[in-house]
Design a protein around this motif. Structure first.
Motif, PDB file in Angstrom:
ATOM      1  N   THR A  70     -11.538 -22.720  -6.198  1.00 28.88           N
ATOM      2  CA  THR A  70     -11.717 -21.280  -6.007  1.00 28.88           C
ATOM      3  C   THR A  70     -10.569 -20.497  -6.628  1.00 28.88           C
ATOM      4  O   THR A  70     -10.644 -19.278  -6.724  1.00 28.88           O
ATOM      5  CB  THR A  70     -11.799 -20.946  -4.512  1.00 28.88           C
ATOM      6  OG1 THR A  70     -10.608 -21.419  -3.873  1.00 28.88           O
ATOM      7  CG2 THR A  70     -13.004 -21.604  -3.872  1.00 28.88           C
ATOM      8  N   ALA A  71      -9.494 -21.192  -7.058  1.00 32.51           N
ATOM      9  CA  ALA A  71      -8.347 -20.520  -7.658  1.00 32.51           C
ATOM     10  C   ALA A  71      -8.548 -20.407  -9.171  1.00 32.51           C
ATOM     11  O   ALA A  71      -9.134 -21.276  -9.797  1.00 32.51           O
ATOM     12  CB  ALA A  71      -7.074 -21.288  -7.364  1.00 32.51           C
ATOM     13  N   SER A  72      -8.022 -19.343  -9.723  1.00 35.84           N
ATOM     14  CA  SER A  72      -8.146 -19.168 -11.172  1.00 35.84           C
ATOM     15  C   SER A  72      -7.101 -20.021 -11.885  1.00 35.84           C
ATOM     16  O   SER A  72      -6.096 -20.422 -11.306  1.00 35.84           O
ATOM     17  CB  SER A  72      -7.949 -17.700 -11.543  1.00 35.84           C
ATOM     18  OG  SER A  72      -6.607 -17.324 -11.318  1.00 35.84           O
ATOM     19  N   ARG A  73      -7.335 -20.278 -13.160  1.00 30.44           N
ATOM     20  CA  ARG A  73      -6.434 -21.101 -13.958  1.00 30.44           C
ATOM     21  C   ARG A  73      -5.046 -20.461 -14.075  1.00 30.44           C
ATOM     22  O   ARG A  73      -4.021 -21.133 -13.987  1.00 30.44           O
ATOM     23  CB  ARG A  73      -7.052 -21.324 -15.326  1.00 30.44           C
ATOM     24  CG  ARG A  73      -6.305 -22.278 -16.202  1.00 30.44           C
ATOM     25  CD  ARG A  73      -7.027 -22.432 -17.541  1.00 30.44           C
ATOM     26  NE  ARG A  73      -6.427 -23.470 -18.320  1.00 30.44           N
ATOM     27  CZ  ARG A  73      -6.911 -24.694 -18.454  1.00 30.44           C
ATOM     28  NH1 ARG A  73      -8.027 -25.008 -17.847  1.00 30.44           N
ATOM     29  NH2 ARG A  73      -6.302 -25.587 -19.192  1.00 30.44           N
ATOM     30  N   SER A  74      -5.003 -19.161 -14.256  1.00 30.07           N
ATOM     31  CA  SER A  74      -3.716 -18.477 -14.407  1.00 30.07           C
ATOM     32  C   SER A  74      -2.919 -18.483 -13.102  1.00 30.07           C
ATOM     33  O   SER A  74      -1.686 -18.593 -13.117  1.00 30.07           O
ATOM     34  CB  SER A  74      -3.928 -17.057 -14.901  1.00 30.07           C
ATOM     35  OG  SER A  74      -4.709 -16.343 -13.965  1.00 30.07           O
ATOM     36  N   ALA A  75      -3.592 -18.387 -11.968  1.00 30.73           N
ATOM     37  CA  ALA A  75      -2.899 -18.420 -10.683  1.00 30.73           C
ATOM     38  C   ALA A  75      -2.293 -19.798 -10.431  1.00 30.73           C
ATOM     39  O   ALA A  75      -1.149 -19.902  -9.953  1.00 30.73           O
ATOM     40  CB  ALA A  75      -3.850 -18.048  -9.552  1.00 30.73           C
ATOM     41  N   VAL A  76      -3.030 -20.855 -10.757  1.00 33.37           N
ATOM     42  CA  VAL A  76      -2.511 -22.211 -10.577  1.00 33.37           C
ATOM     43  C   VAL A  76      -1.323 -22.442 -11.492  1.00 33.37           C
ATOM     44  O   VAL A  76      -0.316 -23.026 -11.104  1.00 33.37           O
ATOM     45  CB  VAL A  76      -3.629 -23.254 -10.832  1.00 33.37           C
ATOM     46  CG1 VAL A  76      -3.068 -24.664 -10.863  1.00 33.37           C
ATOM     47  CG2 VAL A  76      -4.711 -23.136  -9.782  1.00 33.37           C
ATOM     48  N   ARG A  77      -1.414 -21.951 -12.736  1.00 30.76           N
ATOM     49  CA  ARG A  77      -0.313 -22.113 -13.690  1.00 30.76           C
ATOM     50  C   ARG A  77       0.939 -21.373 -13.208  1.00 30.76           C
ATOM     51  O   ARG A  77       2.057 -21.883 -13.288  1.00 30.76           O
ATOM     52  CB  ARG A  77      -0.736 -21.616 -15.057  1.00 30.76           C
ATOM     53  CG  ARG A  77       0.324 -21.799 -16.111  1.00 30.76           C
ATOM     54  CD  ARG A  77      -0.173 -21.313 -17.468  1.00 30.76           C
ATOM     55  NE  ARG A  77       0.900 -21.308 -18.430  1.00 30.76           N
ATOM     56  CZ  ARG A  77       1.183 -22.320 -19.229  1.00 30.76           C
ATOM     57  NH1 ARG A  77       0.454 -23.414 -19.176  1.00 30.76           N
ATOM     58  NH2 ARG A  77       2.173 -22.234 -20.086  1.00 30.76           N
ATOM     59  N   ALA A  78       0.757 -20.164 -12.669  1.00 27.87           N
ATOM     60  CA  ALA A  78       1.901 -19.394 -12.167  1.00 27.87           C
ATOM     61  C   ALA A  78       2.563 -20.097 -10.987  1.00 27.87           C
ATOM     62  O   ALA A  78       3.792 -20.139 -10.883  1.00 27.87           O
ATOM     63  CB  ALA A  78       1.450 -17.992 -11.774  1.00 27.87           C
ATOM     64  N   GLU A  79       1.777 -20.686 -10.097  1.00 31.56           N
ATOM     65  CA  GLU A  79       2.334 -21.433  -8.970  1.00 31.56           C
ATOM     66  C   GLU A  79       3.087 -22.665  -9.451  1.00 31.56           C
ATOM     67  O   GLU A  79       4.150 -23.008  -8.913  1.00 31.56           O
ATOM     68  CB  GLU A  79       1.222 -21.853  -8.011  1.00 31.56           C
ATOM     69  CG  GLU A  79       0.637 -20.723  -7.199  1.00 31.56           C
ATOM     70  CD  GLU A  79      -0.491 -21.203  -6.298  1.00 31.56           C
ATOM     71  OE1 GLU A  79      -0.640 -22.428  -6.103  1.00 31.56           O
ATOM     72  OE2 GLU A  79      -1.228 -20.350  -5.802  1.00 31.56           O
ATOM     73  N   ALA A  80       2.571 -23.343 -10.476  1.00 36.02           N
ATOM     74  CA  ALA A  80       3.232 -24.529 -11.001  1.00 36.02           C
ATOM     75  C   ALA A  80       4.565 -24.178 -11.639  1.00 36.02           C
ATOM     76  O   ALA A  80       5.565 -24.883 -11.457  1.00 36.02           O
ATOM     77  CB  ALA A  80       2.325 -25.231 -12.015  1.00 36.02           C
TER      78      ALA A  80
END
Length: 126
Positions: A70-80
């Motif tokens: 349910t998370a967007s690709r950009s949000a996951v990348r920012a968290e990483a």
């Protein structure tokens, strides 16, 4: 027969009789009770035989099901990126920062001498 042999034979007979009196009784195989008819059970068996094994594990389980995120690709990348730039999330107390350099109180020459003595089979000084 001596009296002791006769007495032991009588006591053994009494013990055997007492053991038989307390034995469990065998009631045989219990009858199966089912509300389904033979035809219903047979049709359920055919369906179960042709369907996938719900208890299979490992390679027998088949392909893994895709997980929908349910998370967007950009949000996951920012968290990483944020996690990579932060400190160790598993650190506790004194080990949360850079490990301190511990100074040894033993002389380096003494350690080398002990190592050479151990390598040559000499007794180590205590």
């Amino acid at each position: 027969m001596t009296a002791s042999k006769l007495l032991s034979a009588v006591s053994l007979a009494l013990l055997a009789a007492a053991g038989v009196a307390h034995a469990e009784t065998y009631e045989g195989v219990h009858q199966l009770t089912s509300a389904a008819s033979r035809a219903d059970v047979a049709s359920q068996a055919v369906v179960a035989a042709h369907s996938a094994n719900p208890y299979a594990t490992g390679a027998n389980a088949g392909p893994a099901q895709a997980i929908v995120s349910t998370a967007s690709r950009s949000a996951v990348r920012a968290e990483a990126v944020a996690a990579a730039r932060s400190g160790d999330p598993y650190a506790e107390g004194a080990s949360s920062g850079v490990a301190p350099i511990v100074a040894s109180s033993v002389d380096r020459a003494a350690v080398r001498a002990a190592a050479r003595a151990a390598a040559h089979g000499d007794a180590l000084p205590l």
